[in-house]
Design a protein around this motif. Structure first.
Motif, PDB file in Angstrom:
ATOM      1  N   GLN A   1       0.856  -1.189   0.000  1.00  0.00           N
ATOM      2  CA  GLN A   1       0.000   0.000   0.000  1.00  0.00           C
ATOM      3  C   GLN A   1       0.891   1.237   0.000  1.00  0.00           C
ATOM      4  OE1 GLN A   1      -2.902  -0.638   3.203  1.00  0.00           O
ATOM      5  NE2 GLN A   1      -4.363  -1.117   1.580  1.00  0.00           N
ATOM      6  N   GLY A   2       0.272   2.407   0.013  1.00  0.00           N
ATOM      7  CA  GLY A   2       1.051   3.645  -0.027  1.00  0.00           C
ATOM      8  C   GLY A   2       1.182   4.131  -1.461  1.00  0.00           C
ATOM      9  N   ASP A   3       2.099   5.066  -1.693  1.00  0.00           N
ATOM     10  CA  ASP A   3       2.240   5.681  -3.017  1.00  0.00           C
ATOM     11  C   ASP A   3       3.063   4.815  -3.974  1.00  0.00           C
ATOM     12  OD1 ASP A   3       0.837   7.844  -1.975  1.00  0.00           O
ATOM     13  OD2 ASP A   3       2.680   8.820  -1.275  1.00  0.00           O
ATOM     14  N   TYR A   4       2.801   4.979  -5.245  1.00  0.00           N
ATOM     15  CA  TYR A   4       3.551   4.283  -6.306  1.00  0.00           C
ATOM     16  C   TYR A   4       3.599   2.779  -6.044  1.00  0.00           C
ATOM     17  CZ  TYR A   4       5.040   9.103  -6.919  1.00  0.00           C
ATOM     18  OH  TYR A   4       5.050  10.463  -7.077  1.00  0.00           O
ATOM     19  N   ALA A   5       2.463   2.213  -5.619  1.00  0.00           N
ATOM     20  CA  ALA A   5       2.451   0.812  -5.173  1.00  0.00           C
ATOM     21  C   ALA A   5       2.786  -0.162  -6.298  1.00  0.00           C
ATOM     22  CB  ALA A   5       1.087   0.470  -4.580  1.00  0.00           C
ATOM     23  N   GLY A   6       2.488   0.240  -7.538  1.00  0.00           N
ATOM     24  CA  GLY A   6       2.741  -0.656  -8.671  1.00  0.00           C
ATOM     25  C   GLY A   6       1.439  -0.994  -9.373  1.00  0.00           C
ATOM     26  N   ASN A   7       1.560  -1.419 -10.641  1.00  0.00           N
ATOM     27  CA  ASN A   7       0.364  -1.764 -11.431  1.00  0.00           C
ATOM     28  C   ASN A   7      -0.449  -2.870 -10.790  1.00  0.00           C
ATOM     29  OD1 ASN A   7       1.482  -0.002 -13.198  1.00  0.00           O
ATOM     30  ND2 ASN A   7       1.319  -1.339 -14.993  1.00  0.00           N
ATOM     31  N   ARG A   8       0.223  -3.898 -10.284  1.00  0.00           N
ATOM     32  CA  ARG A   8      -0.455  -4.967  -9.563  1.00  0.00           C
ATOM     33  C   ARG A   8       0.317  -5.222  -8.276  1.00  0.00           C
ATOM     34  NH1 ARG A   8      -4.206  -9.091 -11.223  1.00  0.00           N
ATOM     35  NH2 ARG A   8      -3.884  -9.823  -9.098  1.00  0.00           N
ATOM     36  N   THR A   9      -0.416  -5.425  -7.200  1.00  0.00           N
ATOM     37  CA  THR A   9       0.222  -5.768  -5.931  1.00  0.00           C
ATOM     38  C   THR A   9      -0.281  -7.131  -5.496  1.00  0.00           C
ATOM     39  OG1 THR A   9      -1.534  -4.725  -4.626  1.00  0.00           O
ATOM     40  CG2 THR A   9       0.344  -3.343  -5.240  1.00  0.00           C
ATOM     41  N   PHE A  10       0.558  -7.840  -4.759  1.00  0.00           N
ATOM     42  CA  PHE A  10       0.193  -9.165  -4.267  1.00  0.00           C
ATOM     43  C   PHE A  10       0.625  -9.289  -2.816  1.00  0.00           C
ATOM     44  CE2 PHE A  10       0.712  -9.488  -8.826  1.00  0.00           C
ATOM     45  CZ  PHE A  10      -0.384 -10.241  -9.226  1.00  0.00           C
ATOM     46  N   LYS A  11      -0.311  -9.726  -1.987  1.00  0.00           N
ATOM     47  CA  LYS A  11      -0.070  -9.869  -0.545  1.00  0.00           C
ATOM     48  C   LYS A  11       0.103 -11.344  -0.211  1.00  0.00           C
ATOM     49  CE  LYS A  11      -0.668  -9.310   4.022  1.00  0.00           C
ATOM     50  NZ  LYS A  11      -0.340 -10.697   4.413  1.00  0.00           N
ATOM     51  N   LEU A  12       1.316 -11.728   0.168  1.00  0.00           N
ATOM     52  CA  LEU A  12       1.540 -13.108   0.605  1.00  0.00           C
ATOM     53  C   LEU A  12       1.058 -13.267   2.049  1.00  0.00           C
ATOM     54  CD1 LEU A  12       5.149 -13.756  -0.785  1.00  0.00           C
ATOM     55  CD2 LEU A  12       2.940 -13.956  -1.952  1.00  0.00           C
ATOM     56  N   PRO A  13       0.675 -14.487   2.418  1.00  0.00           N
ATOM     57  CA  PRO A  13       0.146 -14.658   3.783  1.00  0.00           C
ATOM     58  C   PRO A  13       1.211 -14.476   4.870  1.00  0.00           C
ATOM     59  CG  PRO A  13       0.072 -16.744   2.543  1.00  0.00           C
ATOM     60  CD  PRO A  13       0.591 -15.726   1.609  1.00  0.00           C
ATOM     61  N   ASN A  14       0.800 -13.890   5.952  1.00  0.00           N
ATOM     62  CA  ASN A  14       1.635 -13.804   7.154  1.00  0.00           C
ATOM     63  C   ASN A  14       0.733 -13.613   8.371  1.00  0.00           C
ATOM     64  OD1 ASN A  14       3.311 -13.276   9.276  1.00  0.00           O
ATOM     65  ND2 ASN A  14       4.726 -12.006   8.112  1.00  0.00           N
ATOM     66  N   PRO A  15       0.393 -14.711   9.038  1.00  0.00           N
ATOM     67  CA  PRO A  15      -0.454 -14.599  10.232  1.00  0.00           C
ATOM     68  C   PRO A  15       0.380 -14.510  11.502  1.00  0.00           C
ATOM     69  CG  PRO A  15      -0.246 -16.876   9.621  1.00  0.00           C
ATOM     70  CD  PRO A  15       0.672 -16.103   8.691  1.00  0.00           C
ATOM     71  N   MET A  16       1.658 -14.162  11.397  1.00  0.00           N
ATOM     72  CA  MET A  16       2.556 -14.222  12.554  1.00  0.00           C
ATOM     73  C   MET A  16       2.892 -12.856  13.133  1.00  0.00           C
ATOM     74  SD  MET A  16       3.379 -17.487  13.148  1.00  0.00           S
ATOM     75  CE  MET A  16       5.078 -17.808  13.612  1.00  0.00           C
ATOM     76  N   TYR A  17       3.028 -11.851  12.306  1.00  0.00           N
ATOM     77  CA  TYR A  17       3.349 -10.512  12.842  1.00  0.00           C
ATOM     78  C   TYR A  17       2.898  -9.438  11.865  1.00  0.00           C
ATOM     79  CZ  TYR A  17       7.428 -10.846   9.781  1.00  0.00           C
ATOM     80  OH  TYR A  17       8.244 -10.988   8.682  1.00  0.00           O
ATOM     81  N   PHE A  18       2.741  -8.237  12.395  1.00  0.00           N
ATOM     82  CA  PHE A  18       2.234  -7.105  11.624  1.00  0.00           C
ATOM     83  C   PHE A  18       3.253  -5.972  11.666  1.00  0.00           C
ATOM     84  CE2 PHE A  18       0.172  -2.985  11.372  1.00  0.00           C
ATOM     85  CZ  PHE A  18      -0.739  -3.122  10.336  1.00  0.00           C
ATOM     86  N   ILE A  19       3.591  -5.427  10.511  1.00  0.00           N
ATOM     87  CA  ILE A  19       4.499  -4.270  10.459  1.00  0.00           C
ATOM     88  C   ILE A  19       3.758  -3.090   9.841  1.00  0.00           C
ATOM     89  CG2 ILE A  19       6.629  -3.358   9.424  1.00  0.00           C
ATOM     90  CD1 ILE A  19       7.870  -6.074   9.712  1.00  0.00           C
ATOM     91  N   PRO A  20       3.656  -1.982  10.578  1.00  0.00           N
ATOM     92  CA  PRO A  20       2.843  -0.841  10.084  1.00  0.00           C
ATOM     93  C   PRO A  20       3.529  -0.063   8.966  1.00  0.00           C
ATOM     94  CG  PRO A  20       3.835  -0.276  12.209  1.00  0.00           C
ATOM     95  CD  PRO A  20       4.249  -1.698  11.907  1.00  0.00           C
TER      96      PRO A  20
END
Lengths: 252, 252
Positions: free
Chosen positions: A233-252
């Protein structure tokens, strides 16, 4: 005596077997979570909410989901999820027509995107920056096979691959370069680590700023893959973004 | 004769029971998908990839996932997922301090956000606009209880709630107004349907444009909830967005 013990053991096993079965047999499919105390229905919901970015800024896995997340990570479903997502990314890659100016770019995060950090951790521990640093300094992290497959496809197709990580450049730069090389991540355009200028800046701001610089250099960001929403997320994210799974920790 | 039939039936049931159990008993938790032909592991991955916006523009549920998705929708997990997300939204709502200028706004989609369309459909059918229109004209759609709970909380807290839907204003306006009212959606600020000016425009563009107009009117969009990524992406998306589950159809 031996036979009698064996028989008792067999009887005990049958009882355990039936006890497990009695949980599994109801009107739902056998894999469907029950409403029993094991709370796996809740944990499936929690994991979905995290992956769809509905629950944010969580500090640890909920205590009652520690076993669920552990099983998810180690019993095959995490790998299955990765596999399907990487297949989807590869399908998208195949649709891109590259120009010959050398400015078709792709961004990959490092930890838990190219290399697995997840499996080093206990599910209910909060993220431990010092422990992470000590571990990363060893430079002994493996590769995530599906992402290495994607990486090689991107390099072969002619994308300029940028590895963008929140790892500290000064202390972890050398170890990271060597670790990536030893695991077969060869032929990327640039590894970008967090320099002193970005110390204390949130991941989403730091990564947006890096992408902005790349776009200003003339790069077209076709794809952007990370295990954190702050990667994609954020600016200039790219034409397509893909979120891989991570149920272990969160980085803001 | 009867007893013998009963006995055979009992024997058959035991065999079925053992067959089911033999699928359920392995090193994984009992609810964990197996690698057998029922493909539920793949379907869990597919559903996660859809909800995390990794797979887009899909036309139908994959054939092998039709039973999985049906079970997901009807056996409790969909409701559990909704419940957890709405709880998260309510926690966020509690953190917002409203001003007294009357411009604190919230956006809700209608179909499969406020009201369930999902359960009217077969899992593997593509979206059928004509069937949808005929059904919506009846104005007999229920409410999604968790979202009605959220709606009432928002109205009571003083948010101006905007219901923004891709439904056609001319043909479905009256039926939609009456249907919402009959289901208890009372006290919203405005119901915005798709006017002639937006015919043929993608949902993401249409909804972005509507939000832009609201922001230009002076509204602050604190939250935005929908079951499609096209509800919660695009311009002026809102301070926080929430994606409700929908493994049944995709709207671009």
């Amino acid at each position: 005596m031996f036979i009698s013990t064996m028989q008792r053991l067999r009887e005990a096993l049958v009882l355990v077997f039936l006890a497990i079965c009695s949980k599994a047999v109801n009107s739902r499919p056998f894999w469907w979570p029950s409403d029993t105390a094991d709370s796996s229905g809740y944990c499936l919901s929690w994991r979905l909410a995290v992956e769809a970015n509905n629950i944010r800024a969580w500090r640890t896995v909920p205590t009652q989901c520690s076993r669920h997340v552990e099983a998810y990570m180690t019993a095959g479903q995490y790998q299955r999820d990765l596999n399907l997502i990487v297949d989807s990314i590869c399908s998208y890659v195949d649709t891109v027509t590259l120009s010959d100016d050398g400015f078709d770019a792709w961004i990959l995060d490092v930890d838990d995107t190219c290399q697995p950090l997840l499996l080093q951790r206990e599910a209910c521990e909060p993220f431990d920056p010092l422990g992470f640093r000590a571990w990363a300094l060893q430079g002994e992290c493996g590769a995530i096979p599906d992402v290495l497959r994607l990486f090689n496809k991107l390099v072969e197709a002619g994308f300029k691959v940028f590895l963008v990580t929140g790892r500290d450049e000064e202390t972890l730069g050398e170890a990271t370069i060597q670790n990536l090389e030893s695991q077969g991540f060869l032929g990327y355009q640039r590894l970008i680590l967090r320099s002193g200028a970005y110390k204390g800046v949130s991941a989403i701001t730091y990564k947006s700023e890096i992408r902005k610089q790349l776009v200003e250099e003339g790069y077209r960001i076709w794809g952007n893959v990370g295990d954190q929403w702050s990667d994609v997320q954020g600016d200039y994210a790219g034409n397509r973004t893909f979120k891989l799974p991570n149920p272990m920790y969160f980085i803001p």
